[in-house]
Write a protein that holds these residues in place. Sequence first.
Motif, PDB file in Angstrom:
ATOM      1  N   ALA A   1      96.943 -56.632  14.728  1.00  0.00           N
ATOM      2  CA  ALA A   1      97.153 -57.664  15.633  1.00  0.00           C
ATOM      3  C   ALA A   1      98.385 -58.583  15.279  1.00  0.00           C
ATOM      4  CB  ALA A   1      95.807 -58.357  15.957  1.00  0.00           C
TER       5      ALA A   1
ATOM      6  N   ASN B   1      95.620 -59.191  24.156  1.00  0.00           N
ATOM      7  CA  ASN B   1      94.280 -59.230  23.285  1.00  0.00           C
ATOM      8  C   ASN B   1      93.237 -60.230  23.552  1.00  0.00           C
ATOM      9  OD1 ASN B   1      95.687 -57.047  21.847  1.00  0.00           O
ATOM     10  ND2 ASN B   1      96.553 -58.301  20.335  1.00  0.00           N
TER      11      ASN B   1
ATOM     12  N   PRO C   1      93.370 -54.242  19.093  1.00  0.00           N
ATOM     13  CA  PRO C   1      94.532 -55.097  19.268  1.00  0.00           C
ATOM     14  C   PRO C   1      95.820 -54.208  19.502  1.00  0.00           C
ATOM     15  CG  PRO C   1      94.230 -55.358  17.089  1.00  0.00           C
ATOM     16  CD  PRO C   1      92.861 -54.415  17.624  1.00  0.00           C
TER      17      PRO C   1
END
Length: 711
Positions: free
Chosen positions: A33, A135, A152
């Motif tokens: 992420a 996300n 993500p």
Amino acid sequence: MLRKIGLGLVILIVLTAIFLATWEPLTAATADAPPPHKYDVTIARDTWGVPHIYGKTDPDVAYGIAYAHAEDDFSTLESVLAMTRGRLGALEGAKGAEGDFALNFVDARATVDRDYDKQPADVRALLDGYASGLNAYAARHPGEVRLARLFPVNGRDVATGFVMRSPFFFGLDGTLGALVGDKPLPPEKAPPENYPPTTAPAASTADERPNGSNAFVVAPKRTPDGATRLVSNSHQPWDGPVAWYELVVHSQTGWNFAGAMFPGAPYPLLGHNETLGWTNTVNRPDLIDVYKLKMNAGGDQYSYDGQWRPLEKHLIWLRVKLWGPFVLPVPKYVYRAVQGPVVVNKSGAFAVRYGGADQLRMVEEYYRLTRARTFDEWQQALAMQGIPATNFLYADAAGNIAYFYNASFPNRKPGYDYATVLPGDTSRDYAPGTVPWKMVPRNVNPASGFLVNANSTPYLSAGPGSELNPADWSPLLGVETDTTNRDNRALELMTATPKVSAEAMRAIKFDTGVSRNGWAGKWFADMLAVDPRGDATLTEALSVLRQWDWNADGKGPADSLAVILMRAGQAWHYRRQPEPDPRAALLKAASYLKQHFGRIDVPLGTVLRLRRGNVDLPLDGGPEILRAASTWDEAPDGRLVVNHGDSFVMFVTWLKGRVQSESIQPYGAASTRPTSPHYADQAKWFVAHRLKPVLFYSRDLNGNIERLYRP
């Protein structure tokens, strides 16, 4: 023994089923992420559901863009993200796997991996902000996520979408499909006239690709009120990964922009700010060169300048959804030579070189365009040459208008016909790099005071007396010379309008007429000359067609027949194919109407429809008409349900230092959310040629906010 064999088969089937149901998510690559960050953003939904996104910084706004778009169309965004990871086939089956192969063919992930960290810090922060918004939505709505381990996502995934999709706007899919299928390549040159010559080019099996758009810019000298006018009228599918999404963005750093974007973009791709704006139309230069390689007996080396070189070869696994959770792994190889990616088929090995390949500059370029405040700043951004192709028509508050035939033209050497298959065993016909920006055709502030384009040659865009001279531009650029009916009609109307008022501009954009010049004039003349030879249906069809007034406004008895014939004409003309038998085309169109409606002179509004949920409305216009209804699905009741054509339409006016704009779309802001009041709330206005106000300035939102929230 039979019981043991039967039990073994059952076990094998069960194990195979378990494997097919589990291997895809278990082997799928995951991503880190973006770095944790608290985004400061507010979304104001106006009464049409259009999001107005306010952030402290531009990355804050990008976060809000992603979240708002996911609220309205998460399923499409998820498909776009799956494509960037090579997992679209796991969602959509064999058709999606074709996209996964294309991702590997253009080597999009490798391009991003190589160049991503070289992007300016503000661009990377913008991409991360957008990814973080996606996300956040996925985490809060896990029931909508269809593909395990996709989230993500990060900025690299967002950037990959740009690299993947850019070359397919100028026809790489047609070339790739022809090579994979070992079929003739699509023609890259226009015929010498506005209709096919008597000697037909090789037939192509490429699908109909009506990548059309209309664009108009008018300078103050040409308007009665001294205004600058811009009309954005892109023709895109009404659903899917390249359907327009409208928005307005504001950041405290001065990023203010109203326009539209595609799913997966972290910013608007066209529209306007306070001082300037632009729109795009698809252009069709020859940006693709195909080289036939000279291979050795083993097929693992190719000859180049007298030396044998290894053919790069990489194994990929395509993921093809069968049904339910079952995904079939399919092995494929991708190849690469010095000129570019390679397709191997029964006829040999062919390397493909295309404009704008293997670079990531388009991500920054689009962003800089939206941040530009002057014509000079805007041109500096466009000169980055990151966007491989697409016309840009520009206008601003200072009264400038311009048309840039933007393209990343490959460097080429004289003496070779780059519209044909080239010898791949020599460097004499290959020159890496891109033509300098100064060599790109453009028409800036023409004497006529207007510029139009509807996917035609750029040389005629300013009207009589202000044309560009083709001799001023290198023939090696491969600039198209053909014209569309829309362009012919637009030039006729603009030339005949000495002063283009707001009302005149609207009438021109929504015009339903067909030019008697160009390919359409010849196409209908050939059909009117058909000898029915006693065929009753043809005799009746000719009688109806002779009543046509060359206008698809839905008021005449021949409009439905003419519109279906325009679709047939578009299919061959836009693909640069030879004209088909007019007799057969006329008979087919007439027979369709008689079969489904019992008559040929059925009203156009009965046949041509906009349908969305419970909305079912009549349409006017048609294929290759300024009021565009380009393609349709044939419904069981015979109605032609439009799915492509006029999509996001925006009218922009700069007058006395202030910008004002209006817009409309076929459906609504939440076009994939059937329970939303904005699923199809713009449809009635769209069919009536009505425009809604774009509430660009924050003060315009007073009393017009439906919902205000912080995602």
